[in-house]
Design a protein around this motif. Structure first.
Motif, short mmCIF file in Angstrom:
data_model
loop_
_atom_site.label_atom_id
_atom_site.label_comp_id
_atom_site.label_asym_id
_atom_site.label_seq_id
_atom_site.Cartn_x
_atom_site.Cartn_y
_atom_site.Cartn_z
N LEU A 147 12.29 -1.65 2.18
CA LEU A 147 11.67 -1.91 0.89
C LEU A 147 10.20 -2.22 1.07
N VAL A 148 9.36 -1.64 0.23
CA VAL A 148 7.94 -1.96 0.21
C VAL A 148 7.50 -2.12 -1.25
N ARG A 149 6.39 -2.80 -1.43
CA ARG A 149 5.82 -2.96 -2.76
C ARG A 149 4.99 -1.74 -3.10
N GLY A 150 5.34 -1.07 -4.20
CA GLY A 150 4.59 0.09 -4.62
C GLY A 150 3.29 -0.29 -5.31
N ASP A 151 2.48 0.69 -5.61
CA ASP A 151 1.20 0.44 -6.27
C ASP A 151 1.38 -0.21 -7.64
N ASP A 152 2.56 -0.01 -8.25
CA ASP A 152 2.83 -0.60 -9.56
C ASP A 152 3.46 -1.99 -9.45
N GLY A 153 3.58 -2.50 -8.21
CA GLY A 153 4.16 -3.82 -8.01
C GLY A 153 5.66 -3.83 -7.91
N LYS A 154 6.30 -2.70 -8.18
CA LYS A 154 7.75 -2.61 -8.11
C LYS A 154 8.20 -2.23 -6.69
N PRO A 155 9.41 -2.59 -6.33
CA PRO A 155 9.91 -2.17 -5.01
C PRO A 155 10.17 -0.67 -4.98
N ARG A 156 9.91 -0.08 -3.84
CA ARG A 156 10.31 1.30 -3.61
C ARG A 156 10.85 1.40 -2.19
N VAL A 157 11.64 2.42 -1.94
CA VAL A 157 12.26 2.60 -0.63
C VAL A 157 11.38 3.53 0.20
N PHE A 158 10.96 3.03 1.37
CA PHE A 158 10.12 3.80 2.28
C PHE A 158 10.98 4.39 3.39
N GLY A 214 7.77 -9.39 12.24
CA GLY A 214 8.17 -9.44 10.85
C GLY A 214 7.15 -8.83 9.91
N ASP A 215 5.91 -8.68 10.38
CA ASP A 215 4.87 -8.09 9.52
C ASP A 215 5.25 -6.69 9.07
N PHE A 216 5.78 -5.92 10.00
CA PHE A 216 6.09 -4.52 9.68
C PHE A 216 7.13 -4.42 8.58
N LEU A 217 8.08 -5.37 8.58
CA LEU A 217 9.15 -5.36 7.58
C LEU A 217 8.86 -6.25 6.38
N ALA A 218 7.64 -6.79 6.32
CA ALA A 218 7.31 -7.73 5.25
C ALA A 218 7.38 -7.08 3.88
N GLY A 219 7.06 -5.79 3.82
CA GLY A 219 7.09 -5.08 2.55
C GLY A 219 5.88 -5.32 1.67
N THR A 220 4.93 -6.14 2.16
CA THR A 220 3.81 -6.56 1.33
C THR A 220 2.45 -6.15 1.88
N ASP A 224 -4.92 -1.70 5.04
CA ASP A 224 -5.69 -2.18 6.19
C ASP A 224 -4.81 -2.97 7.14
N ARG A 225 -3.99 -3.87 6.59
CA ARG A 225 -3.13 -4.69 7.45
C ARG A 225 -2.07 -3.82 8.12
N LEU A 226 -1.53 -2.84 7.40
CA LEU A 226 -0.55 -1.94 8.00
C LEU A 226 -1.17 -1.17 9.16
N PRO A 259 2.02 -27.00 3.44
CA PRO A 259 2.65 -25.94 4.24
C PRO A 259 2.59 -24.61 3.53
N GLU A 260 2.46 -23.54 4.29
CA GLU A 260 2.35 -22.20 3.69
C GLU A 260 3.14 -21.21 4.53
N HIS A 261 3.99 -20.42 3.88
CA HIS A 261 4.78 -19.40 4.56
C HIS A 261 4.04 -18.06 4.60
N VAL A 262 4.36 -17.26 5.59
CA VAL A 262 3.81 -15.91 5.61
C VAL A 262 4.43 -15.15 4.42
N PRO A 263 3.64 -14.33 3.72
CA PRO A 263 4.14 -13.64 2.53
C PRO A 263 4.97 -12.41 2.90
N SER A 264 6.25 -12.65 3.15
CA SER A 264 7.10 -11.59 3.66
C SER A 264 8.46 -11.59 2.97
#
Length: 407
Positions: free
Chosen positions: A68-79, A176-182, A186-188, A388-393
Protein backbone atom coordinates in the motif's frame (compact mmCIF):
# COMPACT_ATOMS: atom_id res chain seq x y z
CA UNK A 1 -19.76 -8.73 0.93
CA UNK A 2 -16.80 -7.05 2.61
CA UNK A 3 -17.15 -4.16 4.99
CA UNK A 4 -15.58 -1.02 3.52
CA UNK A 5 -13.58 1.78 5.09
CA UNK A 6 -15.09 4.56 3.01
CA UNK A 7 -12.75 7.24 4.30
CA UNK A 8 -9.62 5.36 3.28
CA UNK A 9 -7.59 8.60 3.33
CA UNK A 10 -7.68 8.25 7.12
CA UNK A 11 -4.95 5.60 6.88
CA UNK A 12 -2.45 8.29 5.95
CA UNK A 13 -3.65 11.07 8.23
CA UNK A 14 -1.09 12.54 10.62
CA UNK A 15 -3.28 11.41 13.53
CA UNK A 16 -3.42 7.77 12.39
CA UNK A 17 0.28 7.60 11.57
CA UNK A 18 1.12 8.85 15.07
CA UNK A 19 -1.61 6.84 16.83
CA UNK A 20 -3.28 4.18 14.63
CA UNK A 21 -5.26 2.44 17.36
CA UNK A 22 -8.54 4.42 17.14
CA UNK A 23 -8.64 3.70 13.40
CA UNK A 24 -7.90 0.01 14.04
CA UNK A 25 -10.83 -0.08 16.46
CA UNK A 26 -13.06 1.46 13.82
CA UNK A 27 -12.00 -1.06 11.17
CA UNK A 28 -12.39 -3.99 13.57
CA UNK A 29 -15.91 -2.77 14.36
CA UNK A 30 -16.75 -2.81 10.63
CA UNK A 31 -15.76 -6.46 10.41
CA UNK A 32 -12.83 -8.88 10.66
CA UNK A 33 -12.06 -8.18 6.99
CA UNK A 34 -12.38 -4.55 5.91
CA UNK A 35 -11.88 -3.36 2.34
CA UNK A 36 -9.78 -0.20 2.07
CA UNK A 37 -11.80 2.16 -0.04
CA UNK A 38 -12.03 1.13 -3.68
CA UNK A 39 -8.76 -0.82 -3.68
CA UNK A 40 -8.50 -4.59 -3.72
CA UNK A 41 -6.66 -4.37 -0.39
CA UNK A 42 -8.29 -5.67 2.79
CA UNK A 43 -7.42 -4.92 6.40
CA UNK A 44 -7.55 -8.03 8.62
CA UNK A 45 -7.81 -6.84 12.21
CA UNK A 46 -9.29 -9.42 14.59
CA UNK A 47 -7.23 -12.01 16.42
CA UNK A 48 -9.23 -14.91 15.00
CA UNK A 49 -9.04 -13.67 11.41
CA UNK A 50 -5.30 -12.89 11.58
CA UNK A 51 -4.40 -16.32 12.95
CA UNK A 52 -6.61 -17.97 10.33
CA UNK A 53 -4.85 -16.12 7.49
CA UNK A 54 -1.34 -17.04 8.55
CA UNK A 55 -2.27 -20.71 8.91
CA UNK A 56 -3.85 -20.98 5.44
CA UNK A 57 -0.63 -21.10 3.42
CA UNK A 58 -2.33 -22.68 0.43
CA UNK A 59 -4.64 -19.67 0.06
CA UNK A 60 -2.48 -16.75 1.17
CA UNK A 61 1.12 -16.21 0.08
CA UNK A 62 3.72 -14.41 2.21
CA UNK A 63 5.53 -13.24 -0.94
CA UNK A 64 6.02 -9.47 -0.86
CA UNK A 65 4.70 -8.64 -4.30
CA UNK A 66 2.42 -5.67 -3.54
CA UNK A 67 2.22 -2.92 -0.95
CA UNK A 68 0.00 0.00 0.00
CA UNK A 69 1.16 3.51 -0.82
CA UNK A 70 -0.42 6.93 -0.57
CA UNK A 71 -1.56 8.14 -3.98
CA UNK A 72 -1.42 11.72 -5.20
CA UNK A 73 -5.06 12.10 -4.12
CA UNK A 74 -4.24 11.00 -0.56
CA UNK A 75 -6.06 7.69 -0.96
CA UNK A 76 -4.36 4.31 -0.65
CA UNK A 77 -3.40 2.50 -3.81
CA UNK A 78 -1.73 -0.85 -4.38
CA UNK A 79 1.81 -0.66 -5.76
CA UNK A 80 3.11 -3.66 -7.74
CA UNK A 81 6.56 -4.43 -6.32
CA UNK A 82 7.11 -7.41 -8.59
CA UNK A 83 6.36 -5.36 -11.68
CA UNK A 84 8.76 -2.64 -10.51
CA UNK A 85 11.54 -5.17 -9.89
CA UNK A 86 11.61 -4.71 -6.10
CA UNK A 87 10.14 -8.03 -4.95
CA UNK A 88 12.37 -10.16 -2.72
CA UNK A 89 10.95 -13.39 -1.40
CA UNK A 90 13.25 -14.86 1.20
CA UNK A 91 12.83 -15.92 4.81
CA UNK A 92 9.83 -13.95 6.21
CA UNK A 93 8.47 -13.32 2.70
CA UNK A 94 9.11 -16.81 1.36
CA UNK A 95 6.53 -19.57 1.05
CA UNK A 96 7.08 -23.29 1.58
CA UNK A 97 9.20 -25.20 0.86
CA UNK A 98 11.77 -22.39 0.41
CA UNK A 99 10.86 -20.78 3.73
CA UNK A 100 11.73 -23.93 5.69
CA UNK A 101 15.10 -24.15 3.93
CA UNK A 102 15.90 -20.51 4.74
CA UNK A 103 14.79 -20.82 8.34
CA UNK A 104 16.87 -23.94 9.04
CA UNK A 105 20.03 -22.05 8.06
CA UNK A 106 19.53 -19.60 10.92
CA UNK A 107 18.94 -22.12 13.69
CA UNK A 108 22.61 -22.65 14.53
CA UNK A 109 23.80 -19.00 14.58
CA UNK A 110 20.71 -17.98 16.57
CA UNK A 111 20.73 -20.87 19.04
CA UNK A 112 20.37 -20.07 22.74
CA UNK A 113 24.06 -20.50 23.58
CA UNK A 114 25.15 -18.15 20.79
CA UNK A 115 22.67 -15.50 21.92
CA UNK A 116 23.66 -15.84 25.59
CA UNK A 117 27.31 -15.34 24.68
CA UNK A 118 26.48 -11.81 23.52
CA UNK A 119 25.02 -10.73 26.85
CA UNK A 120 28.16 -9.54 28.71
CA UNK A 121 29.30 -7.20 25.93
CA UNK A 122 25.70 -6.15 25.29
CA UNK A 123 25.30 -5.26 28.96
CA UNK A 124 28.57 -3.32 29.00
CA UNK A 125 27.46 -1.24 26.01
CA UNK A 126 24.08 -0.55 27.59
CA UNK A 127 25.68 0.45 30.90
CA UNK A 128 28.08 2.85 29.19
CA UNK A 129 25.29 4.53 27.19
CA UNK A 130 22.99 4.78 30.21
CA UNK A 131 25.70 6.32 32.37
CA UNK A 132 26.30 8.97 29.71
CA UNK A 133 22.58 9.76 29.56
CA UNK A 134 22.31 10.09 33.34
CA UNK A 135 25.46 12.26 33.52
CA UNK A 136 23.94 14.57 30.90
CA UNK A 137 20.64 14.76 32.77
CA UNK A 138 18.87 12.96 29.92
CA UNK A 139 18.65 13.23 26.15
CA UNK A 140 17.25 11.33 23.19
CA UNK A 141 17.00 7.70 24.24
CA UNK A 142 16.55 6.55 20.64
CA UNK A 143 19.88 8.03 19.54
CA UNK A 144 21.67 7.06 22.75
CA UNK A 145 20.67 3.41 23.13
CA UNK A 146 17.48 2.19 21.40
CA UNK A 147 19.09 2.33 17.94
CA UNK A 148 22.81 1.72 18.65
CA UNK A 149 22.31 -1.43 20.73
CA UNK A 150 20.45 -3.50 18.10
CA UNK A 151 22.78 -2.15 15.40
CA UNK A 152 25.73 -3.42 17.45
CA UNK A 153 24.02 -6.82 17.78
CA UNK A 154 23.43 -6.99 14.01
CA UNK A 155 27.11 -6.22 13.43
CA UNK A 156 28.14 -9.03 15.77
CA UNK A 157 25.74 -11.57 14.27
CA UNK A 158 26.87 -10.81 10.73
CA UNK A 159 30.57 -10.47 11.60
CA UNK A 160 30.75 -6.90 10.25
CA UNK A 161 32.94 -5.28 12.91
CA UNK A 162 32.64 -1.94 14.67
CA UNK A 163 34.04 0.03 11.72
CA UNK A 164 30.71 -0.48 9.92
CA UNK A 165 28.52 0.41 12.90
CA UNK A 166 27.36 3.79 11.61
CA UNK A 167 26.24 2.35 8.27
CA UNK A 168 24.68 -0.68 9.97
CA UNK A 169 22.60 1.56 12.23
CA UNK A 170 21.46 3.69 9.30
CA UNK A 171 20.51 0.64 7.23
CA UNK A 172 18.89 -1.17 10.15
CA UNK A 173 16.56 1.77 10.79
CA UNK A 174 15.81 2.18 7.07
CA UNK A 175 14.05 -1.14 6.46
CA UNK A 176 10.62 0.12 7.44
CA UNK A 177 10.97 3.23 5.30
CA UNK A 178 10.45 1.29 2.11
CA UNK A 179 7.17 -0.16 3.40
CA UNK A 180 6.04 3.05 5.10
CA UNK A 181 3.71 3.88 2.24
CA UNK A 182 4.22 7.60 2.85
CA UNK A 183 7.48 8.42 1.07
CA UNK A 184 7.65 11.29 -1.35
CA UNK A 185 9.71 10.93 -4.54
CA UNK A 186 12.88 12.42 -3.04
CA UNK A 187 12.85 10.23 0.07
CA UNK A 188 12.04 7.13 -1.99
CA UNK A 189 15.02 7.89 -4.25
CA UNK A 190 17.24 8.22 -1.17
CA UNK A 191 16.00 4.92 0.25
CA UNK A 192 16.55 3.10 -3.03
CA UNK A 193 20.07 4.55 -3.34
CA UNK A 194 20.94 3.53 0.22
CA UNK A 195 19.46 0.08 -0.39
CA UNK A 196 21.75 -0.27 -3.40
CA UNK A 197 24.76 0.62 -1.25
CA UNK A 198 23.62 -1.85 1.40
CA UNK A 199 23.24 -4.67 -1.14
CA UNK A 200 26.69 -3.98 -2.62
CA UNK A 201 28.32 -3.89 0.82
CA UNK A 202 26.67 -7.11 1.98
CA UNK A 203 27.48 -8.92 -1.26
CA UNK A 204 31.15 -7.94 -0.87
CA UNK A 205 31.10 -9.08 2.75
CA UNK A 206 29.50 -12.37 1.74
CA UNK A 207 32.29 -12.93 -0.80
CA UNK A 208 34.93 -12.01 1.79
CA UNK A 209 33.81 -14.61 4.34
CA UNK A 210 33.21 -17.41 1.81
CA UNK A 211 35.25 -20.41 2.85
CA UNK A 212 36.22 -18.94 6.21
CA UNK A 213 33.94 -21.26 8.21
CA UNK A 214 33.66 -18.80 11.09
CA UNK A 215 30.54 -18.79 13.26
CA UNK A 216 28.95 -15.63 11.89
CA UNK A 217 25.55 -15.72 10.29
CA UNK A 218 27.07 -14.39 7.07
CA UNK A 219 29.50 -17.30 6.92
CA UNK A 220 26.61 -19.73 7.35
CA UNK A 221 24.82 -18.15 4.39
CA UNK A 222 28.02 -18.08 2.33
CA UNK A 223 28.35 -21.81 2.95
CA UNK A 224 24.77 -22.34 1.83
CA UNK A 225 25.53 -20.47 -1.40
CA UNK A 226 28.64 -22.63 -1.99
CA UNK A 227 26.63 -25.82 -1.46
CA UNK A 228 23.88 -24.68 -3.82
CA UNK A 229 21.11 -24.47 -1.21
CA UNK A 230 20.45 -20.82 -2.04
CA UNK A 231 21.67 -18.27 -4.57
CA UNK A 232 23.92 -15.35 -3.71
CA UNK A 233 21.00 -13.02 -4.40
CA UNK A 234 18.87 -14.91 -1.88
CA UNK A 235 21.66 -14.78 0.71
CA UNK A 236 21.99 -11.01 0.35
CA UNK A 237 18.20 -10.69 0.55
CA UNK A 238 18.19 -12.64 3.80
CA UNK A 239 20.90 -10.40 5.24
CA UNK A 240 18.88 -7.31 4.30
CA UNK A 241 15.77 -8.69 6.00
CA UNK A 242 17.79 -9.47 9.12
CA UNK A 243 18.90 -5.85 9.34
CA UNK A 244 15.33 -4.69 9.84
CA UNK A 245 14.12 -7.73 11.76
CA UNK A 246 16.99 -7.63 14.26
CA UNK A 247 17.53 -3.86 14.18
CA UNK A 248 14.45 -1.74 13.69
CA UNK A 249 12.01 -4.03 15.52
CA UNK A 250 14.19 -4.11 18.66
CA UNK A 251 14.73 -0.34 18.52
CA UNK A 252 10.94 -0.04 18.39
CA UNK A 253 10.49 -2.30 21.40
CA UNK A 254 13.07 -0.43 23.47
CA UNK A 255 11.68 3.01 22.67
CA UNK A 256 8.08 1.99 23.37
CA UNK A 257 9.01 0.29 26.65
CA UNK A 258 10.87 3.31 28.00
CA UNK A 259 8.15 5.74 26.91
CA UNK A 260 5.51 3.70 28.73
CA UNK A 261 7.31 3.69 32.08
CA UNK A 262 8.58 7.25 31.67
CA UNK A 263 4.89 8.23 31.58
CA UNK A 264 4.05 6.13 34.66
CA UNK A 265 6.22 6.75 37.73
CA UNK A 266 4.52 4.01 39.76
CA UNK A 267 5.08 1.38 37.04
CA UNK A 268 8.67 2.53 36.66
CA UNK A 269 9.36 2.14 40.37
CA UNK A 270 7.79 -1.33 40.47
CA UNK A 271 10.16 -2.43 37.69
CA UNK A 272 13.15 -0.79 39.36
CA UNK A 273 12.47 -2.45 42.71
CA UNK A 274 11.64 -5.84 41.16
CA UNK A 275 13.53 -6.43 37.88
CA UNK A 276 11.91 -9.85 37.73
CA UNK A 277 8.83 -8.07 36.40
CA UNK A 278 10.68 -6.80 33.32
CA UNK A 279 10.13 -9.88 31.08
CA UNK A 280 6.36 -9.78 31.63
CA UNK A 281 6.37 -6.02 31.11
CA UNK A 282 8.13 -6.46 27.77
CA UNK A 283 5.50 -8.95 26.57
CA UNK A 284 2.81 -6.34 27.28
CA UNK A 285 4.84 -3.71 25.45
CA UNK A 286 5.08 -5.93 22.37
CA UNK A 287 1.33 -6.52 22.55
CA UNK A 288 0.40 -2.87 23.04
CA UNK A 289 2.99 -1.33 20.72
CA UNK A 290 3.69 -4.08 18.20
CA UNK A 291 6.89 -3.11 16.32
CA UNK A 292 5.71 -4.21 12.87
CA UNK A 293 2.05 -3.26 12.72
CA UNK A 294 1.24 -5.75 9.97
CA UNK A 295 2.62 -7.98 7.26
CA UNK A 296 1.19 -8.51 3.82
CA UNK A 297 -0.33 -11.62 2.31
CA UNK A 298 -1.36 -12.05 -1.33
CA UNK A 299 -4.42 -14.13 -2.22
CA UNK A 300 -3.42 -17.12 -4.37
CA UNK A 301 -6.86 -18.20 -5.58
CA UNK A 302 -10.50 -17.25 -5.13
CA UNK A 303 -11.54 -18.03 -1.59
CA UNK A 304 -13.45 -16.71 1.40
CA UNK A 305 -12.19 -15.23 4.65
CA UNK A 306 -14.74 -14.63 7.43
CA UNK A 307 -17.45 -14.51 4.78
CA UNK A 308 -15.66 -12.07 2.48
CA UNK A 309 -15.02 -13.25 -1.08
CA UNK A 310 -11.40 -12.68 -2.11
CA UNK A 311 -9.97 -12.88 -5.61
CA UNK A 312 -6.52 -13.92 -6.86
CA UNK A 313 -3.90 -11.17 -6.33
CA UNK A 314 -5.98 -9.32 -3.71
CA UNK A 315 -3.77 -7.84 -0.99
CA UNK A 316 -4.31 -8.57 2.71
CA UNK A 317 -2.98 -6.24 5.39
CA UNK A 318 -2.65 -8.72 8.25
CA UNK A 319 -2.49 -6.50 11.31
CA UNK A 320 -0.71 -7.93 14.32
CA UNK A 321 -1.15 -4.58 16.10
CA UNK A 322 -4.94 -4.54 15.67
CA UNK A 323 -5.27 -8.20 16.65
CA UNK A 324 -3.18 -7.58 19.75
CA UNK A 325 -5.82 -5.11 20.99
CA UNK A 326 -8.83 -7.24 20.08
CA UNK A 327 -11.26 -7.14 23.05
CA UNK A 328 -12.50 -10.61 22.07
CA UNK A 329 -9.05 -11.93 22.99
CA UNK A 330 -8.04 -9.75 25.95
CA UNK A 331 -10.08 -8.00 28.64
CA UNK A 332 -9.18 -4.28 28.82
CA UNK A 333 -6.88 -4.58 25.80
CA UNK A 334 -5.81 -0.91 25.89
CA UNK A 335 -4.38 -1.22 29.41
CA UNK A 336 -0.90 -2.46 30.31
CA UNK A 337 -1.24 -5.20 32.92
CA UNK A 338 1.95 -6.76 34.26
CA UNK A 339 0.03 -9.79 35.49
CA UNK A 340 -1.94 -10.36 32.28
CA UNK A 341 -2.16 -14.18 32.05
CA UNK A 342 -2.64 -14.30 28.28
CA UNK A 343 0.15 -11.84 27.51
CA UNK A 344 2.49 -14.48 26.14
CA UNK A 345 -0.06 -15.34 23.44
CA UNK A 346 0.23 -11.99 21.72
CA UNK A 347 1.04 -11.85 18.01
CA UNK A 348 3.79 -9.25 18.27
CA UNK A 349 6.40 -11.68 17.01
CA UNK A 350 4.13 -13.18 14.39
CA UNK A 351 2.40 -16.54 14.40
CA UNK A 352 2.76 -19.97 12.85
CA UNK A 353 5.64 -20.94 10.57
CA UNK A 354 6.76 -17.32 10.18
CA UNK A 355 7.05 -16.70 13.94
CA UNK A 356 10.08 -14.48 14.47
CA UNK A 357 13.15 -16.67 14.82
CA UNK A 358 14.96 -13.79 16.52
CA UNK A 359 12.37 -13.28 19.27
CA UNK A 360 14.64 -14.68 22.05
CA UNK A 361 17.40 -12.29 20.98
CA UNK A 362 15.03 -9.28 20.96
CA UNK A 363 13.77 -10.22 24.41
CA UNK A 364 17.34 -10.52 25.72
CA UNK A 365 18.42 -7.15 24.29
CA UNK A 366 15.38 -5.36 25.69
CA UNK A 367 15.67 -7.01 29.12
CA UNK A 368 19.36 -6.20 29.45
CA UNK A 369 18.88 -2.59 28.32
CA UNK A 370 15.99 -1.99 30.75
CA UNK A 371 17.81 -3.65 33.64
CA UNK A 372 20.79 -1.35 33.16
CA UNK A 373 18.62 1.72 32.58
CA UNK A 374 16.58 1.25 35.74
CA UNK A 375 19.50 0.13 37.94
CA UNK A 376 21.65 3.13 36.96
CA UNK A 377 19.01 5.81 37.36
CA UNK A 378 16.73 7.11 40.10
CA UNK A 379 14.09 8.81 37.98
CA UNK A 380 13.21 8.81 34.28
CA UNK A 381 10.60 11.17 32.88
CA UNK A 382 9.63 12.58 29.50
CA UNK A 383 11.18 15.90 28.58
CA UNK A 384 8.19 18.25 28.58
CA UNK A 385 9.86 20.43 25.95
CA UNK A 386 10.17 17.62 23.37
CA UNK A 387 7.18 15.32 22.91
CA UNK A 388 7.82 11.76 21.70
CA UNK A 389 7.39 11.39 17.95
CA UNK A 390 6.93 8.26 15.83
CA UNK A 391 8.22 7.78 12.32
CA UNK A 392 5.30 8.41 9.91
CA UNK A 393 4.85 4.87 8.66
CA UNK A 394 1.96 2.53 7.95
CA UNK A 395 4.23 -0.42 8.62
CA UNK A 396 6.54 0.18 11.57
CA UNK A 397 5.72 1.50 15.03
CA UNK A 398 9.00 3.11 16.03
CA UNK A 399 9.81 6.32 17.87
CA UNK A 400 11.88 8.79 15.92
CA UNK A 401 12.71 10.72 19.11
CA UNK A 402 12.27 10.03 22.81
CA UNK A 403 13.71 12.87 24.87
CA UNK A 404 14.04 12.09 28.57
CA UNK A 405 14.93 13.88 31.80
CA UNK A 406 16.99 11.59 34.03
CA UNK A 407 18.65 11.54 37.42
Amino acid sequence: MASVLTNARALFSAEALENPYPLYTTMRSLGPVCQLGSTRAFFVGTHAAVTEVVMRHEDFSANLERMLVRGDDGKPRVFDLAGAGHASNVLATADEPEHAVHRRMLVQPLKAAAIAALEPAMRALAAERVDSLVAAGGGDFCAALAEPLPAWVVSRLLGLGDHALEAVQRWAMMGGDFLAGTLDADRLATVLTETGHQHAYLEAHLDAVAGSHDDSLTAVLAGAVESGLITKQQAVGMLVILFGAAGESTASLLGSAVRLFAEDAELQQRLRVDPGLIPGFLEEVVRLETPFKFHYRVVRRETRLCGTVLKPDDLLVVSWAAANRDPEQWPDPEILLLERPAGARHLGFGYGIHFCIGAPLARLEARVALEELLARSRRIALDAARSPEHVPSLFVRRLRYLYLKMT
